[in-house]
Design an enzyme around this catalytic site. Structure first.
Site, short mmCIF file in Angstrom:
data_model
loop_
_atom_site.label_atom_id
_atom_site.label_comp_id
_atom_site.label_asym_id
_atom_site.label_seq_id
_atom_site.Cartn_x
_atom_site.Cartn_y
_atom_site.Cartn_z
N ASN A 52 29.83 25.72 44.37
CA ASN A 52 30.97 25.22 43.94
C ASN A 52 31.15 24.08 44.63
O ASN A 52 31.23 24.12 45.98
CB ASN A 52 32.20 26.02 43.61
CG ASN A 52 32.10 27.19 43.01
OD1 ASN A 52 31.11 27.46 42.14
ND2 ASN A 52 33.16 28.00 42.84
N ARG B 169 30.36 30.87 32.24
CA ARG B 169 30.69 31.57 33.27
C ARG B 169 32.14 31.96 33.05
O ARG B 169 33.12 31.04 33.15
CB ARG B 169 30.68 30.86 34.53
CG ARG B 169 30.99 31.52 35.80
CD ARG B 169 30.75 30.85 37.18
NE ARG B 169 31.56 31.50 38.02
CZ ARG B 169 32.32 31.32 39.12
NH1 ARG B 169 32.59 30.01 39.25
NH2 ARG B 169 33.01 32.18 39.99
N TYR C 292 33.94 20.11 44.84
CA TYR C 292 34.74 19.26 44.34
C TYR C 292 34.82 18.04 45.16
O TYR C 292 35.14 16.94 44.70
CB TYR C 292 36.19 19.92 44.09
CG TYR C 292 35.98 20.79 43.12
CD1 TYR C 292 36.37 20.41 41.69
CD2 TYR C 292 36.14 22.32 43.34
CE1 TYR C 292 36.22 21.73 40.70
CE2 TYR C 292 35.67 23.26 42.36
CZ TYR C 292 36.08 23.01 41.21
OH TYR C 292 35.96 23.83 40.03
N GLU D 265 30.55 25.56 39.70
CA GLU D 265 31.88 24.96 39.50
C GLU D 265 31.64 23.52 39.88
O GLU D 265 31.42 23.20 40.99
CB GLU D 265 33.16 25.52 40.01
CG GLU D 265 33.57 26.79 39.46
CD GLU D 265 34.84 27.24 40.28
OE1 GLU D 265 35.63 26.56 40.68
OE2 GLU D 265 34.86 28.54 40.22
N GLU E 107 34.16 32.38 45.83
CA GLU E 107 34.80 31.56 46.96
C GLU E 107 35.40 32.54 47.95
O GLU E 107 36.87 32.16 48.03
CB GLU E 107 35.62 30.27 46.15
CG GLU E 107 35.08 29.55 45.32
CD GLU E 107 35.75 28.38 45.15
OE1 GLU E 107 37.00 28.35 45.24
OE2 GLU E 107 35.31 27.33 44.53
N HIS F 173 37.26 37.17 40.51
CA HIS F 173 37.98 35.54 40.78
C HIS F 173 39.32 35.72 41.25
O HIS F 173 40.24 35.31 40.36
CB HIS F 173 37.68 35.00 39.73
CG HIS F 173 37.60 33.38 39.59
ND1 HIS F 173 36.56 32.70 39.38
CD2 HIS F 173 38.45 32.64 40.30
CE1 HIS F 173 36.75 31.37 39.71
NE2 HIS F 173 37.93 31.23 40.17
C1 FCB Z 1 38.00 26.63 42.69
C2 FCB Z 1 38.26 27.75 42.05
C3 FCB Z 1 38.81 27.63 40.52
C4 FCB Z 1 39.57 26.60 40.31
C5 FCB Z 1 38.81 25.40 41.01
C6 FCB Z 1 39.68 23.70 40.46
O1 FCB Z 1 38.41 26.58 43.98
O2 FCB Z 1 37.35 28.59 42.01
O3 FCB Z 1 39.26 28.70 40.01
O4 FCB Z 1 40.87 26.57 40.51
O5 FCB Z 1 38.83 25.43 42.21
#
Ligand code: FCB
Length: 467
Positions: free
Chosen positions: A317, A85, A319, A378, A191, A146
């Protein structure tokens, strides 16, 4: 590096057609910010101002992927990945023409319409990259946006101007005409729940603007632009897959109190549902986040129908996640995100690792009637990696992937239609306002020379995908 003994999964457990890849984005890796007819984007302009980015760093050179993309493809192959990607830099490809402003045409550029000049040199770069990927048997997932809006468009209002809809739609159409023979999986936006609040509400990302009204307007126009672009891709190529990508941040009430539960719903509506629900026919989440009523003044005619689109997939995505507590902070949100454990281990971004949060988001979006399939587009961890004697030991990253992959598998078992997983990121890269310090890559990058070194986690991926 040995996987933790409790990790028993094999890549084939995720299904025979499951896609495995890594992700990047143009501004974070390409460099060549002003080469071959590229115009400045909002991230060029923002990072060239003082003290917007840590240590005044910028993406002028980044990982030099504009020159070294073949090494990137080799890294993916070495890890046994079958998907990649990446994103297109709009400002490399199409120069929007704004009525009454001086236009500029790069060498070899041609006029596509009264509002767009195309830069073939920019497209040549992506054609070369796409051809290398195909030659290596790697399926490209291409993100149109992006976060690197052409600065020229920002000076006429950017996402906060309704004109963005026609500019974005035209850009998407040109990309399909130029690259459609090489791309069968498109991702429209990356995002919106990050680039809109950080760029237009809080001003900590490009273009550095602030204000609730501007943010709401930009949010509504971004959704309209997203659907218009998706329709135009569909009309030019009925055989491709079209998706879009959201950020997610699991929002769990900090206690059983009614106030915390309502606060968690407000936070969830802002961070997770605002850019999903209206697109899939559920409308803006006004009940849980009443502030969104202010959006009404920007909604015209058939907007609420026009911002819907029958996407083939949603990219998720993730985290981190939070416990949410009622707070006086931000009068319209009144919610404060807290970590799960007081002394929890945080990543180099300060984010807490919480794999169940990804599982829960996949299960939740999997139950939306109109969401057909999901990809994790992500997921990854920033660490203070160190290169010693040619190796980068990152056992913590290996554990991170093992735990999150287990969570993805749990979501599949619970019925979520997850069809692929992209690790963030292929390379250490420019992490927006945080600069180059947080290293997310499966490959270490020496930013002075541009050299890449596969980390131990990269070798772990190779073992996981090829055994
Ligand atoms: C996301 C973004 C990506 C990267 C990660 C850590 O929010 O899409 O570009 O910065 O975080």
């Amino acid at each position: 590096m040995n996987p933790a003994p409790e990790f028993q999964l094999q890549s084939r457990d995720f299904g025979p057609d499951f896609l495995w890849g890594a992700a990047t984005s143009a501004y974070q890796i390409e460099g060549a910010w002003n080469q071959d007819g590229k115009e400045p984007s909002i991230w060029d302009a923002f990072s060239h101002k003082r003290w917007r980015v840590k240590k005044n760093q910028n993406g002028d050179r980044a990982c030099q992927s504009y020159q070294r993309y073949k090494e990137d493809v080799t890294l993916l192959s070495r890890m046994g990945m079958n998907a990649y990607r990446f994103s297109l830099a709009w400002s490399r490809l199409v120069h929007p023409q704004i009525a009454g402003r001086t236009s500029w045409s790069p060498a070899g550029g041609y006029r596509h319409s009264s509002t767009a000049i195309v830069n073939p040199c920019g497209f040549d770069y992506y054609k070369r990259l796409l051809e290398s990927l195909h030659a290596a048997g790697i399926r490209p997932f291409v993100t149109l946006y992006h976060w690197d809006l052409p600065q020229r468009l920002e000076t006429s209002g950017g996402w906060a101007s309704r004109d963005i809809i026609k500019y974005f739609e035209e850009y998407a159409a040109i990309c399909v005409q130029e690259l459609g023979h090489l791309v069968k999986d498109w991702i429209v936006l990356n995002e919106p729940a990050v680039f809109l609040p950080l760029g237009y509400l809080l001003g900590v990302h490009a273009p550095g603007r602030r204000g609730l009204k501007r943010f709401l307007r930009a949010s509504h126009y971004a959704l309209l632009a997203q659907a218009a672009a998706a329709r135009s891709i569909r009309s030019l190529d009925s055989g491709c897959q079209i998706g879009t990508t959201i950020s997610t941040d699991g929002a769990y009430p900090a206690s059983d109190s009614q106030r915390d539960q309502i606060a968690a719903r407000r936070y969830d509506a802002l961070m997770n549902r605002l850019y999903v629900d209206p697109v899939f026919g559920e409308g803006y989440p006004l009940t849980d986040l009443p502030m969104l009523k202010k959006m009404e003044q920007y909604i015209k005619g058939d907007d609420l129908a026009n911002l819907q689109f029958d996407f083939d997939f949603l990219g998720v995505n993730n985290y981190t996640s939070h416990r949410i507590k009622h707070a006086v902070w931000m009068p319209w949100l009144k919610a404060r995100p807290l970590p799960f454990a007081k002394r929890s281990r945080r990543t180099a971004m300060g984010w807490e690792v919480y794999p169940a949060g990804l599982r829960d988001q996949l299960i939740r979006f999997g139950t939306y009637e109109k969401i057909k399939s999901l990809y994790v587009t992500e997921n990854g961890i920033a660490l203070d990696d160190v290169l010693t004697n040619g190796a980068v030991p990152d056992a913590e990253r290996i554990r991170f992937f093992q735990n999150y992959l287990s969570a993805v598998r749990d979501a599949q078992r619970a019925g979520a239609p997850v069809q692929g997983y992209f690790a963030w990121s292929l390379l250490d890269n420019f992490e927006w306002a945080a600069g180059y310090r947080p290293r997310f890559g499966l490959a270490w990058v020496d930013f002075a020379s541009g050299d890449r070194v596969l980390k131990e986690s990269g070798y772990w991926w190779r073992e996981f995908l090829t055994k």
